[in-house]
Design an enzyme around this catalytic site. Structure first.
Site, PDB file in Angstrom:
ATOM      1  N   ARG A 108     -23.195 -54.665  68.945  1.00 60.68           N
ATOM      2  CA  ARG A 108     -21.849 -55.199  68.732  1.00 60.68           C
ATOM      3  C   ARG A 108     -21.157 -55.321  70.089  1.00 60.68           C
ATOM      4  O   ARG A 108     -20.931 -54.310  70.764  1.00 60.68           O
ATOM      5  CB  ARG A 108     -21.052 -54.272  67.795  1.00 60.68           C
ATOM      6  CG  ARG A 108     -19.667 -54.770  67.591  1.00 60.68           C
ATOM      7  CD  ARG A 108     -18.773 -53.902  66.717  1.00 60.68           C
ATOM      8  NE  ARG A 108     -17.440 -54.456  66.888  1.00 60.68           N
ATOM      9  CZ  ARG A 108     -16.314 -53.764  66.937  1.00 60.68           C
ATOM     10  NH1 ARG A 108     -16.311 -52.466  66.744  1.00 60.68           N
ATOM     11  NH2 ARG A 108     -15.169 -54.361  67.152  1.00 60.68           N
TER      12      ARG A 108
ATOM     13  N   HIS B 118     -11.308 -58.652  70.752  1.00 58.64           N
ATOM     14  CA  HIS B 118     -11.166 -57.206  70.962  1.00 58.64           C
ATOM     15  C   HIS B 118     -10.059 -57.012  72.008  1.00 58.64           C
ATOM     16  O   HIS B 118     -10.287 -56.514  73.101  1.00 58.64           O
ATOM     17  CB  HIS B 118     -12.500 -56.589  71.396  1.00 58.64           C
ATOM     18  CG  HIS B 118     -12.608 -55.099  71.151  1.00 58.64           C
ATOM     19  ND1 HIS B 118     -13.650 -54.532  70.463  1.00 58.64           N
ATOM     20  CD2 HIS B 118     -11.805 -54.063  71.502  1.00 58.64           C
ATOM     21  CE1 HIS B 118     -13.493 -53.204  70.406  1.00 58.64           C
ATOM     22  NE2 HIS B 118     -12.381 -52.904  71.045  1.00 58.64           N
TER      23      HIS B 118
ATOM     24  N   GLU C 170      -9.733 -53.880  64.991  1.00 62.14           N
ATOM     25  CA  GLU C 170      -8.591 -53.003  64.752  1.00 62.14           C
ATOM     26  C   GLU C 170      -7.250 -53.723  64.838  1.00 62.14           C
ATOM     27  O   GLU C 170      -6.420 -53.431  65.715  1.00 62.14           O
ATOM     28  CB  GLU C 170      -8.626 -51.829  65.734  1.00 62.14           C
ATOM     29  CG  GLU C 170      -9.877 -50.989  65.589  1.00 62.14           C
ATOM     30  CD  GLU C 170      -9.813 -49.654  66.345  1.00 62.14           C
ATOM     31  OE1 GLU C 170      -8.932 -49.492  67.191  1.00 62.14           O
ATOM     32  OE2 GLU C 170     -10.656 -48.784  66.072  1.00 62.14           O
TER      33      GLU C 170
ATOM     34  N   ASN D 135     -14.024 -48.803  61.490  1.00 65.90           N
ATOM     35  CA  ASN D 135     -14.035 -47.979  62.701  1.00 65.90           C
ATOM     36  C   ASN D 135     -13.379 -46.675  62.300  1.00 65.90           C
ATOM     37  O   ASN D 135     -12.235 -46.676  61.833  1.00 65.90           O
ATOM     38  CB  ASN D 135     -13.158 -48.581  63.803  1.00 65.90           C
ATOM     39  CG  ASN D 135     -13.724 -49.864  64.385  1.00 65.90           C
ATOM     40  OD1 ASN D 135     -14.736 -50.373  63.926  1.00 65.90           O
ATOM     41  ND2 ASN D 135     -13.054 -50.397  65.395  1.00 65.90           N
TER      42      ASN D 135
ATOM     43  N   TYR E  80     -12.627 -42.524  63.372  1.00 69.64           N
ATOM     44  CA  TYR E  80     -12.718 -41.435  64.344  1.00 69.64           C
ATOM     45  C   TYR E  80     -12.224 -40.097  63.807  1.00 69.64           C
ATOM     46  O   TYR E  80     -12.685 -39.066  64.255  1.00 69.64           O
ATOM     47  CB  TYR E  80     -11.942 -41.797  65.614  1.00 69.64           C
ATOM     48  CG  TYR E  80     -12.643 -42.895  66.400  1.00 69.64           C
ATOM     49  CD1 TYR E  80     -13.640 -42.575  67.314  1.00 69.64           C
ATOM     50  CD2 TYR E  80     -12.364 -44.232  66.181  1.00 69.64           C
ATOM     51  CE1 TYR E  80     -14.321 -43.559  68.012  1.00 69.64           C
ATOM     52  CE2 TYR E  80     -13.037 -45.234  66.877  1.00 69.64           C
ATOM     53  CZ  TYR E  80     -14.016 -44.895  67.787  1.00 69.64           C
ATOM     54  OH  TYR E  80     -14.697 -45.859  68.469  1.00 69.64           O
TER      55      TYR E  80
ATOM     56  N   GLU F 138     -17.568 -48.764  64.261  1.00 70.90           N
ATOM     57  CA  GLU F 138     -17.380 -47.804  65.367  1.00 70.90           C
ATOM     58  C   GLU F 138     -17.291 -46.399  64.807  1.00 70.90           C
ATOM     59  O   GLU F 138     -16.685 -46.177  63.756  1.00 70.90           O
ATOM     60  CB  GLU F 138     -16.075 -48.048  66.149  1.00 70.90           C
ATOM     61  CG  GLU F 138     -16.106 -49.207  67.079  1.00 70.90           C
ATOM     62  CD  GLU F 138     -14.795 -49.375  67.860  1.00 70.90           C
ATOM     63  OE1 GLU F 138     -14.106 -48.362  68.109  1.00 70.90           O
ATOM     64  OE2 GLU F 138     -14.475 -50.523  68.208  1.00 70.90           O
TER      65      GLU F 138
HETATM   66  C1  FCB Z   1     -11.280 -47.821  69.242  1.00 73.10           C
HETATM   67  C2  FCB Z   1     -11.445 -49.126  70.014  1.00 73.10           C
HETATM   68  C3  FCB Z   1     -12.543 -49.085  71.040  1.00 73.10           C
HETATM   69  C4  FCB Z   1     -12.577 -47.755  71.771  1.00 73.10           C
HETATM   70  C5  FCB Z   1     -12.578 -46.597  70.797  1.00 73.10           C
HETATM   71  C6  FCB Z   1     -12.638 -45.247  71.441  1.00 73.10           C
HETATM   72  O1  FCB Z   1     -10.012 -47.728  68.701  1.00 73.10           O
HETATM   73  O2  FCB Z   1     -11.703 -50.174  69.120  1.00 73.10           O
HETATM   74  O3  FCB Z   1     -12.383 -50.175  71.901  1.00 73.10           O
HETATM   75  O4  FCB Z   1     -11.534 -47.684  72.653  1.00 73.10           O
HETATM   76  O5  FCB Z   1     -11.420 -46.658  70.002  1.00 73.10           O
END
Ligand code: FCB
Length: 499
Positions: free
Chosen positions: A123, A167, A212, A337, A339, A405
Site C-alpha cells: 500500500r 494521503h 483517514e 486503520n 491503532y 494500517e
Molecule cells: C496514521 C496515518 C499514517 C501514519 C500512522 C502512524 O494515522 O495514516 O500516515 O502516520 O498514523
C-alpha cells in the site's frame, strides 16, 4: 499523536476539556466488552498457530509525503505538507519531508524490502502535486512515469499494488483557493483521479480514495496540528461534507473508467467504549463511534449522516438538496486503520452550556489507560481491532474489509552488530493478528493486513521522532535494515500463519 493527532475533543469541547484525549476520530464500539472494569489486558488465544484464509494479502503501508522526498523535483508542485513543514514551529523537531526516505530515488530498495519480507501486497500513495503541480490541468508526465515504474516493479515481483490516491498532500494551489472546505475541490479531485486511473488502471485494480478523511479534516481544519493548520469549526464541518461528496463522485468516475476495479477508503477507526454503564455514557460512545468511525461510511453506503451531534448542522455544512445521493458509493471494501481504543463519557450540563462546540458534540473522549503504551503514548489494546472489525461486519452486512494500517512506534534501533531487536513490535503485531483471526473465525470477511509501516519514515508533525517501521531507516545514509519484527513478519507472510 495521543496528544496531538488524537486530541480532537480537547478542541471541539473547548477550554476545560480533559487533556490526553485520543483522536477525534478514533474508533468506538458500543459493546461493553473490554470496558475499563477489567484489570488485565484482554488476551486472544496464542497457544496454537493461527492460520489465515487462502489468498490473504500480507502487506506493509507507506505514504508519499512520509517517504518520497524530492519535494520539488521533476516538476512536482508544492503541497500543503511542504508549506506546513517549512513553516517554523509546525513540526515538533523542526524537520521536513524534503528528503524523507528518498524513495523517489530509492524505490527499488523499497521493493527489495517487500520481497525480503515475502509480502504479496504494497500500500503506497500517489502525491497529487507530482501529477498536477497546481492541482488542475494537464498531467506532469514525469510524475506519472515515476508511479508507473513502481507499479511495474511491483508486478514483476508478484506484489499487488494497492494505491492510495490521497494521503493528505493537497496541492498548495488548491488550499489557496479554499482547500477541502471549498466545494470545487471535490471536482478537482475527481479530475485528478481520472488522470491517474487512465494512466495506471491497466495494471492497478485496487484503489483507496482517501486515507483517514476524519483525521485530515479534523487535524487540518479544526485542530490545526496538521496541514494546512487552520482552526475553524465551520471549515472542519464543511471539509467533511466536501470530502464525502468527493468520495462519491470519484468512486463513480473511477468505476466508469475501470468497472472491475476494487475501490474503497482507508478509514481511521477505534473501538469506542462507554466509560461507565450509564445511559448517558452509552449514548456518548455511540456519538463517538458516529463521528470517529462512520462519518464517511454512512454517507457512502446509506446516503445519510450518522447521529453524532445534537443536530445535523446542515446549513453550516452547506449541504444542498440532492447531495446525499451524490455522496453514495457502494465501496468494494472498507479499509480500517486502527491503532487504539477510545473511552467516551457524556459532557456535563455546565460544559454543554458554556461551550458551543460541546453543546453540538456533548462527548468527552480519552485513550484507554490499562494496557502498555507505545513510544507515542498510545495504549496497546488488540481487542479494539476485534471489536471494530466485528462491529463493522455486523452493521454493514459483512463487507469485505482490508486492515489498511495497524502498527506501533518504538525507538528500538540497531545494536553494535547492526541488528534492531524490537520484540515489543513483534508482540504488538502478533496480538493484533490473533484478535483479527478471532474476528475472521466469527465471520468477518477480512482480505488483508497492512502493517504500518514498511520502514521508519517522516511521522507528520512528529518529524522523524517516531519509528513505526518493520525496517530501520538510517536517515543519514538512507540505508534500510530489516528489524527483528520484519524478519518475524516475513515468516508470517510466507506461511500465512502466526506461529
Ligand atoms: C496514521 C496515518 C499514517 C501514519 C500512522 C502512524 O494515522 O495514516 O500516515 O502516520 O498514523
Amino acid at each position: 499523536m495521543l496528544q496531538t493527532r488524537r486530541s480532537f475533543f480537547r478542541t471541539i469541547l473547548g477550554a476545560g476539556a480533559a487533556a490526553g484525549l485520543p483522536g477525534f476520530f478514533a474508533a468506538c464500539s458500543s459493546s461493553k466488552a473490554g470496558t475499563a472494569t477489567a484489570k488485565s489486558v484482554p488476551q486472544f488465544d496464542l497457544s496454537s498457530p493461527i492460520t489465515f484464509p487462502t489468498g490473504f494479502f500480507w502487506s506493509a503501508a507507506t505514504a508519499a509525503y512520509q517517504i518520497e522526498g524530492a519535494w520539488k523535483e521533476d516538476g512536482k508542485g508544492e503541497s500543503i505538507w511542504d508549506r506546513f513543514a517549512h513553516t517554523p514551529g509546525k513540526i515538533k523537531t523542526g524537520e521536513t519531508g524534503d528528503v524523507a526516505c528518498d524513495s523517489y530515488h530509492r524505490w527499488r530498495d523499497d521493493i527489495a524490502l517487500l520481497r525480503a519480507m515475502n509480502l504479496n501486497s504494497y500500500r503506497f500513495s500517489i502525491s497529487w502535486p507530482r501529477i498536477q503541480p497546481s492541482g488542475s490541468g494537464a498531467a506532469n508526465a514525469k510524475g506519472l512515469d515515476y508511479y508507473s515504474r513502481i507499479v511495474d516493479g511491483l508486478l514483476e515481483a508478484h506484489i499487488r499494488p494497492f494505491v492510495t490516491l490521497y494521503h493528505w498532500d493537497l496541492p498548495q494551489a488548491l488550499e489557496n483557493a479554499g482547500g477541502w472546505p471549498n466545494r470545487d475541490t471535490a471536482a478537482r479531485y475527481v479530475d485528478y483521479v481520472q488522470i491517474v486511473v487512465k494512466a495506471l488502471g491497466d495494471r492497478v485494480s485496487d484503489w483507496i480514495l482517501f486515507n483517514e478523511p476524519s483525521v485530515f479534516a479534523y487535524q487540518g481544519y479544526l485542530e490545526g496540528s496538521h496541514a494546512p493548520g487552520r482552526t475553524s469549526l465551520l471549515d472542519f464541518l464543511r471539509a467533511t461534507h466536501v470530502i464525502n461528496l468527493a468520495q462519491g463522485e470519484a468512486f463513480r468516475a473511477l468505476k466508469a473508467i475501470r468497472p472491475a476495479s476494487r475501490v474503497g477508503t482507508a478509514f481511521n477507526m477505534s473501538a469506542c467504549e462507554p466509560a461507565t454503564d450509564s445511559e448517558e455514557d452509552r449514548l456518548a460512545a455511540e456519538r463517538a463511534h458516529a463521528i470517529t468511525n462512520v462519518w464517511f461510511v454512512e454517507p457512502a453506503l446509506r446516503g445519510r449522516y450518522p447521529e453524532a451531534f445534537t443536530f445535523l448542522p446542515e446549513t453550516a455544512m452547506r449541504i444542498k438538496s440532492g447531495d446525499l445521493e451524490k455522496t453514495r458509493a457502494a465501496l468494494d471494501f472498507i479499509g480500517i486503520n486502527l491503532y487504539y481504543r477510545t473511552i467516551a463519557s457524556a459532557a456535563g450540563s455546565f460544559e454543554r452550556a458554556a461551550h458551543l462546540q460541546q453543546w453540538l458534540f456533548p462527548v468527552k473522549m480519552t485513550g484507554g489507560q490499562q494496557g502498555p503504551k507505545t513510544d507515542f503514548g498510545w495504549e496497546v489494546w488488540p481487542k479494539a481491532l476485534y471489536d471494530t472489525v466485528t462491529r463493522i461486519t455486523r452493521d454493514y452486512h459483512r463487507p469485505a474489509i482490508e486492515i489498511t494500517e495497524n502498527g506501533c512506534s518504538y525507538a528500538d534501533g540497531p545494536d553494535t552488530t547492526g541488528v534492531s531487536h524490537d520484540a515489543r513490535r513483534i508482540d504488538y503485531h502478533r496480538a493484533h493478528l490473533a484478535a483479527l483471526s478471532q474476528a475472521i473465525a466469527e465471520g468477518a470477511d477480512v482480505r488483508g493486513y497492512h502493517a504500518w509501516s514498511l520502514m521508519d519514515n517522516f511521522e507528520w508533525a512528529e518529524g522523524f521522532s517516531q519509528r513505526f517501521g518493520l525496517a530501520y531507516t538510517d536517515f543519514k545514509t538512507q540505508q534500510r535494515t530489516i528489524k527483528d519484527s520484519g524478519r518475524w513478519y516475513a515468516k508470517v507472510a510466507e506461511e500465512s500463519r502466526v506461529g
